[in-house]
Design an enzyme around this catalytic site. Structure first.
Site, PDB file in Angstrom:
ATOM      1  N   TYR A  52      68.965 -15.443 -48.750  1.00 25.39           N
ATOM      2  CA  TYR A  52      68.817 -16.298 -49.953  1.00 25.39           C
ATOM      3  C   TYR A  52      69.703 -15.827 -51.089  1.00 25.39           C
ATOM      4  CZ  TYR A  52      65.336 -19.016 -47.589  1.00 25.39           C
ATOM      5  OH  TYR A  52      64.740 -19.857 -46.684  1.00 25.39           O
ATOM      6  N   ARG A  55      72.927 -17.548 -50.435  1.00 26.84           N
ATOM      7  CA  ARG A  55      72.844 -18.983 -50.791  1.00 26.84           C
ATOM      8  C   ARG A  55      72.786 -19.161 -52.303  1.00 26.84           C
ATOM      9  NH1 ARG A  55      68.343 -21.972 -47.375  1.00 26.84           N
ATOM     10  NH2 ARG A  55      69.375 -23.766 -48.321  1.00 26.84           N
ATOM     11  N   GLN A  90      64.588 -32.724 -51.021  1.00 27.66           N
ATOM     12  CA  GLN A  90      64.283 -31.654 -50.064  1.00 27.66           C
ATOM     13  C   GLN A  90      65.164 -30.439 -50.367  1.00 27.66           C
ATOM     14  OE1 GLN A  90      63.646 -33.414 -45.820  1.00 27.66           O
ATOM     15  NE2 GLN A  90      65.139 -34.709 -46.867  1.00 27.66           N
ATOM     16  N   HIS A 108      60.632 -28.838 -51.510  1.00 25.51           N
ATOM     17  CA  HIS A 108      60.838 -27.606 -50.735  1.00 25.51           C
ATOM     18  C   HIS A 108      61.115 -26.408 -51.633  1.00 25.51           C
ATOM     19  CE1 HIS A 108      61.975 -30.046 -46.875  1.00 25.51           C
ATOM     20  NE2 HIS A 108      60.678 -30.049 -47.139  1.00 25.51           N
ATOM     21  N   CYS A 116      56.072 -14.439 -57.555  1.00 17.72           N
ATOM     22  CA  CYS A 116      55.429 -13.153 -57.261  1.00 17.72           C
ATOM     23  C   CYS A 116      54.179 -13.416 -56.427  1.00 17.72           C
ATOM     24  CB  CYS A 116      55.047 -12.453 -58.569  1.00 17.72           C
ATOM     25  SG  CYS A 116      54.185 -10.883 -58.301  1.00 17.72           S
ATOM     26  N   CYS A 138      53.995  -9.225 -63.867  1.00 15.24           N
ATOM     27  CA  CYS A 138      53.015  -8.152 -63.620  1.00 15.24           C
ATOM     28  C   CYS A 138      53.671  -6.800 -63.389  1.00 15.24           C
ATOM     29  CB  CYS A 138      52.121  -8.518 -62.425  1.00 15.24           C
ATOM     30  SG  CYS A 138      52.972  -8.436 -60.832  1.00 15.24           S
ATOM     31  N   SER A 177      68.731 -36.057 -42.480  1.00 17.53           N
ATOM     32  CA  SER A 177      68.720 -36.412 -41.053  1.00 17.53           C
ATOM     33  C   SER A 177      67.399 -37.045 -40.638  1.00 17.53           C
ATOM     34  CB  SER A 177      68.960 -35.145 -40.219  1.00 17.53           C
ATOM     35  OG  SER A 177      67.898 -34.225 -40.464  1.00 17.53           O
ATOM     36  N   ASN A 201      73.638 -42.647 -45.883  1.00 21.97           N
ATOM     37  CA  ASN A 201      73.901 -41.413 -45.145  1.00 21.97           C
ATOM     38  C   ASN A 201      75.314 -41.435 -44.579  1.00 21.97           C
ATOM     39  OD1 ASN A 201      72.393 -38.989 -44.548  1.00 21.97           O
ATOM     40  ND2 ASN A 201      72.631 -39.514 -42.374  1.00 21.97           N
ATOM     41  N   LEU A 202      75.776 -40.239 -44.098  1.00 22.06           N
ATOM     42  CA  LEU A 202      77.108 -40.249 -43.491  1.00 22.06           C
ATOM     43  C   LEU A 202      77.077 -41.008 -42.173  1.00 22.06           C
ATOM     44  CD1 LEU A 202      79.979 -39.123 -43.900  1.00 22.06           C
ATOM     45  CD2 LEU A 202      79.339 -37.206 -42.431  1.00 22.06           C
TER      46      LEU A 202
HETATM   47  N1  APR Z   1      77.293 -37.612 -47.354  1.00 20.55           N
HETATM   48  C1  APR Z   1      76.096 -38.116 -46.948  1.00 20.55           C
HETATM   49  N2  APR Z   1      75.390 -37.622 -45.905  1.00 20.55           N
HETATM   50  C2  APR Z   1      75.918 -36.573 -45.259  1.00 20.55           C
HETATM   51  C3  APR Z   1      77.157 -35.987 -45.620  1.00 20.55           C
HETATM   52  C4  APR Z   1      77.847 -36.554 -46.724  1.00 20.55           C
HETATM   53  N3  APR Z   1      79.020 -36.062 -47.136  1.00 20.55           N
HETATM   54  N4  APR Z   1      77.406 -34.957 -44.759  1.00 20.55           N
HETATM   55  C5  APR Z   1      76.352 -34.903 -43.911  1.00 20.55           C
HETATM   56  N5  APR Z   1      75.477 -35.868 -44.204  1.00 20.55           N
HETATM   57  C6  APR Z   1      74.194 -36.170 -43.553  1.00 20.55           C
HETATM   58  C7  APR Z   1      74.146 -35.823 -42.083  1.00 20.55           C
HETATM   59  O1  APR Z   1      74.607 -36.925 -41.308  1.00 20.55           O
HETATM   60  C8  APR Z   1      72.647 -35.572 -41.874  1.00 20.55           C
HETATM   61  O2  APR Z   1      71.985 -36.791 -41.538  1.00 20.55           O
HETATM   62  O3  APR Z   1      73.219 -35.347 -44.175  1.00 20.55           O
HETATM   63  C9  APR Z   1      72.160 -35.097 -43.252  1.00 20.55           C
HETATM   64  C10 APR Z   1      71.839 -33.624 -43.301  1.00 20.55           C
HETATM   65  O4  APR Z   1      70.771 -33.401 -42.414  1.00 20.55           O
HETATM   66  P1  APR Z   1      70.151 -31.945 -42.314  1.00 20.55           P
HETATM   67  O5  APR Z   1      71.233 -30.945 -42.140  1.00 20.55           O
HETATM   68  O6  APR Z   1      69.031 -32.004 -41.320  1.00 20.55           O
HETATM   69  O7  APR Z   1      69.555 -31.685 -43.785  1.00 20.55           O
HETATM   70  P2  APR Z   1      68.204 -32.243 -44.372  1.00 20.55           P
HETATM   71  O8  APR Z   1      67.867 -33.584 -43.772  1.00 20.55           O
HETATM   72  O9  APR Z   1      68.292 -32.154 -45.841  1.00 20.55           O
HETATM   73  O10 APR Z   1      67.122 -31.164 -43.847  1.00 20.55           O
HETATM   74  C11 APR Z   1      65.781 -31.342 -44.275  1.00 20.55           C
HETATM   75  O11 APR Z   1      65.218 -29.241 -43.198  1.00 20.55           O
HETATM   76  O12 APR Z   1      65.709 -27.050 -42.709  1.00 20.55           O
HETATM   77  C12 APR Z   1      64.973 -27.880 -43.525  1.00 20.55           C
HETATM   78  O13 APR Z   1      64.266 -27.245 -45.650  1.00 20.55           O
HETATM   79  C13 APR Z   1      65.378 -27.683 -44.952  1.00 20.55           C
HETATM   80  O14 APR Z   1      65.320 -29.320 -46.713  1.00 20.55           O
HETATM   81  C14 APR Z   1      65.811 -29.075 -45.412  1.00 20.55           C
HETATM   82  C15 APR Z   1      65.147 -29.981 -44.400  1.00 20.55           C
END
Ligand code: APR
Length: 234
Positions: A52, A55, A90, A108, A116, A138, A177, A201-202
Protein backbone atom coordinates in the site's frame (compact mmCIF):
# COMPACT_ATOMS: atom_id res chain seq x y z
CA UNK A 1 -32.81 14.12 -12.65
CA UNK A 2 -31.08 11.98 -9.97
CA UNK A 3 -28.17 9.93 -11.31
CA UNK A 4 -26.26 7.24 -9.39
CA UNK A 5 -22.78 6.67 -10.84
CA UNK A 6 -20.60 3.73 -9.80
CA UNK A 7 -16.95 4.02 -10.80
CA UNK A 8 -14.16 1.45 -10.93
CA UNK A 9 -10.47 1.34 -11.77
CA UNK A 10 -11.08 2.06 -15.46
CA UNK A 11 -11.93 5.69 -14.67
CA UNK A 12 -8.40 6.26 -13.29
CA UNK A 13 -6.46 4.48 -16.07
CA UNK A 14 -5.77 7.73 -17.96
CA UNK A 15 -4.30 9.10 -14.70
CA UNK A 16 -1.69 6.35 -14.78
CA UNK A 17 -3.24 4.12 -12.10
CA UNK A 18 -3.66 0.51 -13.21
CA UNK A 19 -6.70 -1.73 -13.14
CA UNK A 20 -6.89 -5.06 -11.31
CA UNK A 21 -8.07 -7.66 -13.82
CA UNK A 22 -6.84 -6.42 -17.17
CA UNK A 23 -3.99 -8.29 -18.87
CA UNK A 24 -1.24 -6.47 -16.93
CA UNK A 25 -3.49 -5.56 -14.01
CA UNK A 26 -2.44 -5.37 -10.36
CA UNK A 27 -3.76 -8.84 -9.53
CA UNK A 28 -1.76 -10.34 -12.40
CA UNK A 29 1.43 -9.07 -10.69
CA UNK A 30 0.49 -9.33 -7.02
CA UNK A 31 -1.50 -11.99 -5.16
CA UNK A 32 -4.52 -10.29 -3.51
CA UNK A 33 -4.80 -13.14 -1.00
CA UNK A 34 -1.29 -12.27 0.24
CA UNK A 35 -1.80 -8.48 0.23
CA UNK A 36 -5.47 -7.52 0.49
CA UNK A 37 -7.02 -9.64 3.25
CA UNK A 38 -7.11 -9.25 7.06
CA UNK A 39 -5.36 -12.63 7.35
CA UNK A 40 -2.50 -11.43 5.12
CA UNK A 41 -2.10 -8.33 7.30
CA UNK A 42 -2.02 -10.41 10.48
CA UNK A 43 0.47 -12.84 8.92
CA UNK A 44 2.86 -10.31 7.33
CA UNK A 45 2.02 -6.64 8.06
CA UNK A 46 5.34 -5.41 6.64
CA UNK A 47 4.55 -6.92 3.20
CA UNK A 48 1.03 -5.46 3.19
CA UNK A 49 2.29 -2.03 4.29
CA UNK A 50 4.95 -2.12 1.52
CA UNK A 51 2.25 -2.88 -1.08
CA UNK A 52 0.00 0.00 0.00
CA UNK A 53 2.98 2.35 0.50
CA UNK A 54 3.90 1.72 -3.17
CA UNK A 55 0.29 2.40 -4.28
CA UNK A 56 0.09 5.52 -2.05
CA UNK A 57 3.31 6.90 -3.60
CA UNK A 58 1.98 6.20 -7.12
CA UNK A 59 -1.23 8.03 -6.26
CA UNK A 60 0.68 11.07 -5.02
CA UNK A 61 2.20 11.29 -8.54
CA UNK A 62 -1.16 10.93 -10.34
CA UNK A 63 -3.53 13.66 -11.50
CA UNK A 64 -7.29 13.53 -12.21
CA UNK A 65 -8.16 12.99 -15.87
CA UNK A 66 -10.97 14.23 -18.16
CA UNK A 67 -13.36 11.55 -16.86
CA UNK A 68 -12.98 12.77 -13.26
CA UNK A 69 -13.47 16.40 -14.28
CA UNK A 70 -16.51 15.53 -16.40
CA UNK A 71 -18.17 13.79 -13.43
CA UNK A 72 -17.52 16.91 -11.32
CA UNK A 73 -19.26 18.94 -14.06
CA UNK A 74 -22.15 16.46 -13.97
CA UNK A 75 -22.51 16.92 -10.20
CA UNK A 76 -22.61 20.73 -10.51
CA UNK A 77 -24.85 20.67 -13.61
CA UNK A 78 -27.43 18.33 -12.10
CA UNK A 79 -27.51 20.44 -8.94
CA UNK A 80 -28.21 23.57 -11.01
CA UNK A 81 -31.10 21.70 -12.67
CA UNK A 82 -32.53 20.69 -9.28
CA UNK A 83 -31.26 17.14 -9.58
CA UNK A 84 -28.47 15.20 -7.85
CA UNK A 85 -25.44 13.02 -8.54
CA UNK A 86 -24.60 10.22 -6.09
CA UNK A 87 -21.02 9.18 -6.90
CA UNK A 88 -20.14 5.77 -5.42
CA UNK A 89 -16.63 4.58 -6.17
CA UNK A 90 -14.91 1.24 -5.70
CA UNK A 91 -11.62 3.11 -6.11
CA UNK A 92 -9.47 4.02 -3.13
CA UNK A 93 -7.80 6.96 -4.91
CA UNK A 94 -8.79 10.61 -4.28
CA UNK A 95 -8.92 11.65 -7.94
CA UNK A 96 -12.68 12.29 -7.91
CA UNK A 97 -12.20 14.70 -5.00
CA UNK A 98 -9.18 16.36 -6.61
CA UNK A 99 -11.28 16.92 -9.77
CA UNK A 100 -13.76 18.90 -7.64
CA UNK A 101 -16.49 16.40 -6.78
CA UNK A 102 -18.16 17.47 -3.51
CA UNK A 103 -19.77 14.12 -2.60
CA UNK A 104 -17.82 10.88 -3.07
CA UNK A 105 -18.79 7.62 -1.35
CA UNK A 106 -15.77 5.30 -1.11
CA UNK A 107 -17.31 1.86 -0.58
CA UNK A 108 -13.85 0.22 -0.55
CA UNK A 109 -12.21 2.85 1.67
CA UNK A 110 -9.48 5.38 0.93
CA UNK A 111 -5.76 4.88 0.28
CA UNK A 112 -4.95 8.33 1.75
CA UNK A 113 -6.44 7.45 5.14
CA UNK A 114 -5.15 5.22 7.94
CA UNK A 115 -7.20 3.47 10.63
CA UNK A 116 -6.08 2.47 14.12
CA UNK A 117 -7.40 -0.99 15.01
CA UNK A 118 -6.75 -0.21 18.69
CA UNK A 119 -8.80 3.00 19.11
CA UNK A 120 -10.74 3.07 15.80
CA UNK A 121 -9.47 6.53 14.82
CA UNK A 122 -9.45 7.24 11.04
CA UNK A 123 -6.94 9.89 9.95
CA UNK A 124 -5.66 11.41 6.68
CA UNK A 125 -2.39 9.69 5.70
CA UNK A 126 -0.11 10.51 2.75
CA UNK A 127 3.25 9.07 3.91
CA UNK A 128 4.44 5.50 4.23
CA UNK A 129 2.92 3.38 7.00
CA UNK A 130 4.73 0.68 9.00
CA UNK A 131 4.24 -1.37 12.13
CA UNK A 132 6.38 1.22 13.95
CA UNK A 133 4.13 4.17 13.01
CA UNK A 134 2.33 5.54 16.10
CA UNK A 135 -1.40 6.32 15.97
CA UNK A 136 -1.94 10.11 16.05
CA UNK A 137 -4.89 9.59 18.36
CA UNK A 138 -3.95 6.95 20.95
CA UNK A 139 -0.18 6.78 20.38
CA UNK A 140 -0.18 2.98 20.06
CA UNK A 141 2.25 1.53 17.50
CA UNK A 142 1.67 -1.59 15.41
CA UNK A 143 -2.07 -0.95 15.12
CA UNK A 144 -2.31 1.37 12.10
CA UNK A 145 -3.61 -0.12 8.82
CA UNK A 146 -4.62 1.36 5.49
CA UNK A 147 -8.28 2.48 5.70
CA UNK A 148 -9.21 0.24 2.78
CA UNK A 149 -11.72 -2.64 2.58
CA UNK A 150 -9.98 -5.98 2.08
CA UNK A 151 -11.43 -9.16 0.58
CA UNK A 152 -13.67 -10.75 3.19
CA UNK A 153 -14.50 -7.41 4.83
CA UNK A 154 -17.78 -5.50 4.58
CA UNK A 155 -17.82 -2.57 2.14
CA UNK A 156 -18.61 0.83 3.71
CA UNK A 157 -21.78 2.98 3.58
CA UNK A 158 -23.97 0.21 2.12
CA UNK A 159 -27.22 1.55 3.66
CA UNK A 160 -26.65 5.03 2.19
CA UNK A 161 -25.63 3.47 -1.13
CA UNK A 162 -28.80 1.37 -1.48
CA UNK A 163 -30.98 4.32 -0.38
CA UNK A 164 -29.38 6.52 -3.08
CA UNK A 165 -29.63 3.76 -5.70
CA UNK A 166 -33.39 3.42 -5.19
CA UNK A 167 -33.86 7.20 -5.44
CA UNK A 168 -32.07 7.34 -8.81
CA UNK A 169 -33.67 7.90 -12.21
CA UNK A 170 -30.57 6.46 -13.89
CA UNK A 171 -27.80 4.07 -12.78
CA UNK A 172 -24.50 4.40 -14.67
CA UNK A 173 -21.52 2.09 -14.20
CA UNK A 174 -18.16 3.49 -15.34
CA UNK A 175 -14.86 1.62 -15.75
CA UNK A 176 -15.60 -1.52 -13.76
CA UNK A 177 -15.47 -5.19 -14.75
CA UNK A 178 -18.61 -5.95 -12.73
CA UNK A 179 -16.87 -8.90 -11.14
CA UNK A 180 -16.83 -7.96 -7.44
CA UNK A 181 -19.97 -7.94 -5.28
CA UNK A 182 -21.86 -6.12 -3.84
CA UNK A 183 -21.01 -3.41 -6.46
CA UNK A 184 -21.51 -5.89 -9.32
CA UNK A 185 -25.08 -6.42 -8.11
CA UNK A 186 -26.13 -2.75 -8.24
CA UNK A 187 -27.28 -2.99 -11.87
CA UNK A 188 -29.66 -5.88 -11.08
CA UNK A 189 -30.96 -3.94 -8.05
CA UNK A 190 -31.59 -0.89 -10.27
CA UNK A 191 -33.32 -2.94 -12.99
CA UNK A 192 -35.46 -4.66 -10.38
CA UNK A 193 -36.80 -1.23 -9.41
CA UNK A 194 -37.42 -0.09 -12.99
CA UNK A 195 -34.41 2.25 -13.00
CA UNK A 196 -32.70 2.85 -16.36
CA UNK A 197 -29.13 1.54 -16.56
CA UNK A 198 -26.08 2.55 -18.60
CA UNK A 199 -22.60 1.03 -18.84
CA UNK A 200 -19.59 3.14 -19.89
CA UNK A 201 -16.49 0.99 -20.17
CA UNK A 202 -13.52 0.18 -22.39
CA UNK A 203 -15.16 -3.13 -23.28
CA UNK A 204 -18.28 -5.08 -22.24
CA UNK A 205 -18.15 -5.95 -18.53
CA UNK A 206 -19.18 -9.29 -17.01
CA UNK A 207 -22.77 -8.06 -16.66
CA UNK A 208 -22.97 -5.94 -19.84
CA UNK A 209 -26.23 -7.63 -20.95
CA UNK A 210 -28.03 -6.19 -17.93
CA UNK A 211 -27.57 -2.61 -19.12
CA UNK A 212 -30.19 -0.77 -21.17
CA UNK A 213 -27.55 1.46 -22.78
CA UNK A 214 -23.87 0.67 -23.37
CA UNK A 215 -21.09 3.04 -24.42
CA UNK A 216 -17.57 1.73 -25.04
CA UNK A 217 -14.26 3.56 -25.23
CA UNK A 218 -11.63 5.03 -22.91
CA UNK A 219 -13.35 6.73 -19.94
CA UNK A 220 -11.36 9.92 -20.56
CA UNK A 221 -13.25 10.24 -23.89
CA UNK A 222 -16.53 8.35 -23.32
CA UNK A 223 -17.40 9.95 -19.96
CA UNK A 224 -17.11 13.60 -21.04
CA UNK A 225 -19.29 12.82 -24.10
CA UNK A 226 -21.88 11.04 -21.92
CA UNK A 227 -21.92 13.90 -19.36
CA UNK A 228 -22.46 16.40 -22.18
CA UNK A 229 -25.48 14.34 -23.34
CA UNK A 230 -26.83 14.07 -19.78
CA UNK A 231 -26.60 17.81 -19.14
CA UNK A 232 -28.10 18.87 -22.46
CA UNK A 233 -30.89 16.28 -22.54
CA UNK A 234 -32.14 16.22 -18.92
N1 APR B 1 -11.53 3.45 -19.70
C1 APR B 1 -12.64 2.80 -19.25
N2 APR B 1 -12.62 1.53 -18.78
C2 APR B 1 -11.44 0.91 -18.76
C3 APR B 1 -10.24 1.52 -19.21
C4 APR B 1 -10.32 2.85 -19.69
N3 APR B 1 -9.24 3.50 -20.12
N4 APR B 1 -9.22 0.61 -19.06
C5 APR B 1 -9.78 -0.50 -18.54
N5 APR B 1 -11.09 -0.33 -18.37
C6 APR B 1 -12.08 -1.27 -17.81
C7 APR B 1 -11.75 -2.72 -18.06
O1 APR B 1 -12.30 -3.14 -19.30
C8 APR B 1 -12.46 -3.40 -16.87
O2 APR B 1 -13.80 -3.72 -17.22
O3 APR B 1 -12.05 -1.10 -16.41
C9 APR B 1 -12.45 -2.32 -15.78
C10 APR B 1 -11.49 -2.60 -14.66
O4 APR B 1 -11.91 -3.79 -14.03
P1 APR B 1 -11.14 -4.30 -12.75
O5 APR B 1 -9.68 -4.31 -13.01
O6 APR B 1 -11.81 -5.55 -12.29
O7 APR B 1 -11.37 -3.13 -11.67
P2 APR B 1 -12.67 -2.88 -10.81
O8 APR B 1 -13.90 -3.33 -11.55
O9 APR B 1 -12.63 -1.48 -10.34
O10 APR B 1 -12.45 -3.86 -9.55
C11 APR B 1 -13.43 -3.83 -8.53
O11 APR B 1 -12.06 -5.34 -7.23
O12 APR B 1 -10.00 -6.01 -6.45
C12 APR B 1 -11.15 -5.32 -6.13
O13 APR B 1 -11.19 -3.63 -4.54
C13 APR B 1 -10.82 -3.89 -5.84
O14 APR B 1 -12.25 -1.99 -6.19
C14 APR B 1 -11.68 -3.11 -6.84
C15 APR B 1 -12.75 -4.11 -7.22
Amino acid sequence: MNIFVLTGAGVSVASGLGTFRDKDGLWSRFDPMKLATPEAFARDPDQVHAFYNMRRRNLMEAEPNAAHFALARLEAGLKEQGGKLFLCTQNIDDLHERAGLQQVTHMHGELLKARCVACGAIMPWCEDLSVATPCLSCGDTGNLRPHVVWFGEMPLFMDAIYDALLEADLFASVGTSGSVYPAAGFVAEARGHGIRTCEINLEPSDNARQFDERRYGPASEAVPAWVEDMLTSS
